[in-house]
Motif scaffolding. Structure first.
Motif, PDB file in Angstrom:
ATOM      1  N   ARG A   1      -7.932   1.378   2.153  1.00 43.68           N
ATOM      2  CA  ARG A   1      -6.723   0.968   2.875  1.00 43.68           C
ATOM      3  C   ARG A   1      -5.462   1.659   2.373  1.00 43.68           C
ATOM      4  O   ARG A   1      -4.394   1.479   2.942  1.00 43.68           O
ATOM      5  CB  ARG A   1      -6.559  -0.549   2.763  1.00 43.68           C
ATOM      6  CG  ARG A   1      -7.702  -1.331   3.375  1.00 43.68           C
ATOM      7  CD  ARG A   1      -7.587  -2.812   3.130  1.00 43.68           C
ATOM      8  NE  ARG A   1      -7.734  -3.161   1.726  1.00 43.68           N
ATOM      9  CZ  ARG A   1      -7.649  -4.401   1.248  1.00 43.68           C
ATOM     10  NH1 ARG A   1      -7.375  -5.391   2.069  1.00 43.68           N
ATOM     11  NH2 ARG A   1      -7.819  -4.636  -0.034  1.00 43.68           N
ATOM     12  N   GLY A   2      -5.559   2.425   1.294  1.00 41.51           N
ATOM     13  CA  GLY A   2      -4.390   3.064   0.716  1.00 41.51           C
ATOM     14  C   GLY A   2      -4.411   2.916  -0.795  1.00 41.51           C
ATOM     15  O   GLY A   2      -5.390   2.428  -1.373  1.00 41.51           O
ATOM     16  N   TRP A   3      -3.324   3.337  -1.441  1.00 37.43           N
ATOM     17  CA  TRP A   3      -3.218   3.277  -2.888  1.00 37.43           C
ATOM     18  C   TRP A   3      -2.292   2.142  -3.290  1.00 37.43           C
ATOM     19  O   TRP A   3      -1.312   1.835  -2.606  1.00 37.43           O
ATOM     20  CB  TRP A   3      -2.687   4.608  -3.424  1.00 37.43           C
ATOM     21  CG  TRP A   3      -3.704   5.712  -3.308  1.00 37.43           C
ATOM     22  CD1 TRP A   3      -4.098   6.337  -2.158  1.00 37.43           C
ATOM     23  CD2 TRP A   3      -4.470   6.286  -4.366  1.00 37.43           C
ATOM     24  NE1 TRP A   3      -5.067   7.262  -2.421  1.00 37.43           N
ATOM     25  CE2 TRP A   3      -5.310   7.263  -3.780  1.00 37.43           C
ATOM     26  CE3 TRP A   3      -4.518   6.080  -5.745  1.00 37.43           C
ATOM     27  CZ2 TRP A   3      -6.196   8.029  -4.521  1.00 37.43           C
ATOM     28  CZ3 TRP A   3      -5.395   6.848  -6.492  1.00 37.43           C
ATOM     29  CH2 TRP A   3      -6.225   7.802  -5.891  1.00 37.43           C
TER      30      TRP A   3
ATOM     31  N   THR B   1       0.968   5.795  -0.026  1.00 38.54           N
ATOM     32  CA  THR B   1       0.219   7.024   0.191  1.00 38.54           C
ATOM     33  C   THR B   1      -0.220   7.565  -1.166  1.00 38.54           C
ATOM     34  O   THR B   1       0.304   7.176  -2.213  1.00 38.54           O
ATOM     35  CB  THR B   1       1.088   8.072   0.883  1.00 38.54           C
ATOM     36  OG1 THR B   1       2.183   8.419   0.020  1.00 38.54           O
ATOM     37  CG2 THR B   1       1.625   7.553   2.214  1.00 38.54           C
ATOM     38  N   ARG B   2      -1.172   8.489  -1.151  1.00 39.15           N
ATOM     39  CA  ARG B   2      -1.620   9.090  -2.404  1.00 39.15           C
ATOM     40  C   ARG B   2      -0.459   9.778  -3.124  1.00 39.15           C
ATOM     41  O   ARG B   2      -0.324   9.682  -4.344  1.00 39.15           O
ATOM     42  CB  ARG B   2      -2.735  10.100  -2.125  1.00 39.15           C
ATOM     43  CG  ARG B   2      -3.333  10.717  -3.384  1.00 39.15           C
ATOM     44  CD  ARG B   2      -4.310  11.844  -3.074  1.00 39.15           C
ATOM     45  NE  ARG B   2      -4.951  12.299  -4.298  1.00 39.15           N
ATOM     46  CZ  ARG B   2      -6.178  12.009  -4.662  1.00 39.15           C
ATOM     47  NH1 ARG B   2      -6.917  11.235  -3.893  1.00 39.15           N
ATOM     48  NH2 ARG B   2      -6.678  12.458  -5.795  1.00 39.15           N
TER      49      ARG B   2
ATOM     50  N   GLU C   1      -7.090   3.713  -5.533  1.00 41.06           N
ATOM     51  CA  GLU C   1      -7.332   3.631  -4.099  1.00 41.06           C
ATOM     52  C   GLU C   1      -8.001   2.293  -3.821  1.00 41.06           C
ATOM     53  O   GLU C   1      -8.963   1.925  -4.483  1.00 41.06           O
ATOM     54  CB  GLU C   1      -8.225   4.803  -3.668  1.00 41.06           C
ATOM     55  CG  GLU C   1      -8.228   5.036  -2.162  1.00 41.06           C
ATOM     56  CD  GLU C   1      -9.206   4.139  -1.444  1.00 41.06           C
ATOM     57  OE1 GLU C   1      -8.943   3.775  -0.288  1.00 41.06           O
ATOM     58  OE2 GLU C   1     -10.230   3.793  -2.066  1.00 41.06           O
TER      59      GLU C   1
ATOM     60  N   PHE D   1       0.838  -1.195   0.000  1.00 38.44           N
ATOM     61  CA  PHE D   1       0.000   0.000   0.000  1.00 38.44           C
ATOM     62  C   PHE D   1       0.874   1.246   0.000  1.00 38.44           C
ATOM     63  O   PHE D   1       1.940   1.284   0.628  1.00 38.44           O
ATOM     64  CB  PHE D   1      -0.926   0.003   1.217  1.00 38.44           C
ATOM     65  CG  PHE D   1      -2.001  -1.040   1.153  1.00 38.44           C
ATOM     66  CD1 PHE D   1      -3.172  -0.797   0.464  1.00 38.44           C
ATOM     67  CD2 PHE D   1      -1.836  -2.273   1.765  1.00 38.44           C
ATOM     68  CE1 PHE D   1      -4.169  -1.754   0.391  1.00 38.44           C
ATOM     69  CE2 PHE D   1      -2.822  -3.243   1.695  1.00 38.44           C
ATOM     70  CZ  PHE D   1      -3.994  -2.977   1.000  1.00 38.44           C
TER      71      PHE D   1
END
Length: 314
Positions: free
Chosen positions: A158-160, A137-138, A154, A135
């Motif tokens: 849970r994340g990107w 971060t953006r 996304e 995973f």
């Protein structure tokens, strides 16, 4: 009468958390997973097949390949799947052998490198949707999209994550090898990571595809082709949850095929997490399977006894 059971272990089975991702950590997680399988290993009437995911591990190989790009060749995606299938199959077989010895069971495991045929014209190659790797971060995801050409999405809150093509599995190549090992009494580890995706040309020759087959859909296909009675899919929640992530989310003990279809159509299950599991279960039951279970490994024994997990019936 002997019955065939297929257990699909999630790729995150091998990753306890962000601080336990090393190879020794993954082996320790494989040991824990095998301990949860003991009720099935102890039952002499169960012919057991184990499949597993590999999303985080494929992501690790791809990241290593990127870091080493200035000095070494890139690793194609089909080779990444093959590498992780072999490595995780080894970890599971090793853990099973040790657990079987400790329990003095008359069992022997065998891991099979498994190819899965997909359609070279599958629309998934034009619309990548399968999350792989860790995973992000953006901000990091956008950096990967910009600098490395990744497709990123996304993933279920849970994340990107990076996404790649995930074509529909058409056939399990080596099916008869799996069947022969089952007939000989082996516990078989097969179709790791959904199998190594291959396509066939007009002459019948096969080549590797830049794709990752969904592990649950491949496990369902394998279970159907083997004539299995039961399909078990492990995940990180004890039971299937309706309205997941909302204050009113609620667990479900039993679902019929029709109920599962209705909840699927109503959007209760997200594409990056529970949706393919529900689809795999529906396909299995409609293809002749007797029942299916979705549960976390810790509640697998309770689910087998009828008071844990979510059971699906026709």
């Amino acid at each position: 009468m002997p019955k065939t059971v297929v257990v699909a272990l999630g790729g995150n089975t091998f990753i306890a958390d962000a601080t336990h991702q090393s190879v020794p950590d993954q082996y320790a997680a494989a040991e824990r997973a095998c301990q949860h399988l003991l009720p099935l290993l102890r039952d002499p009437e169960v012919r057991l097949v184990i499949t597993h995911g590999n999303g985080p591990q494929v992501g690790f190989i791809l990241l290593r390949s990127e870091i080493a790009a200035a000095a070494l060749h890139q690793v194609p995606l089909d080779s990444c799947v093959a590498d992780t299938q072999g490595a995780l199959g080894y970890q599971l077989e090793r853990a099973l052998r040790n657990e079987i010895r400790r329990q003095a069971l008359a069992r022997e495991p065998a891991a099979v490198v498994t190819l899965v045929l997909v359609d070279r014209d599958d629309p998934a190659f034009r619309n990548p949707t399968k999350p792989i790797g860790s995973f992000l971060t953006r901000e990091k995801a956008e950096e990967r999209r910009r600098d490395n050409g990744w497709d990123v999405v996304e993933d279920a809150g849970r994340g990107w994550r990076r996404v790649v093509a995930s074509p529909v599995p058409k056939a399990i190549l080596g099916l008869e090898a799996v069947r022969a090992l089952l007939d000989a009494g082996f516990v078989v580890i097969a179709a790791g990571g959904g199998g190594i995706a291959v396509v066939e040309d007009e002459h019948g020759d096969i080549s590797g595809a830049s794709a990752v087959v969904d592990k649950d859909l491949a496990s369902s296909l394998l279970a159907r082709q083997l004539g299995a009675e039961t399909l078990i899919i492990t995940t990180n929640v004890e039971k299937v949850l309706l309205d997941y992530g909302r204050p009113d989310q609620r667990p479900v003990d039993v679902l019929t095929i029709e109920e599962a279809k209705r909840y699927l159509a109503d959007g209760h299950f997200k594409s990056g997490s529970m949706q393919p599991k529900i689809e795999a279960v529906i396909q299995f039951l409609e293809g002749g399977g007797r029942d299916a279970i979705i549960a976390d490994p810790e509640h697998l024994e309770a689910a087998l006894e009828g008071h844990g997990g979510t059971r699906f019936v026709r």
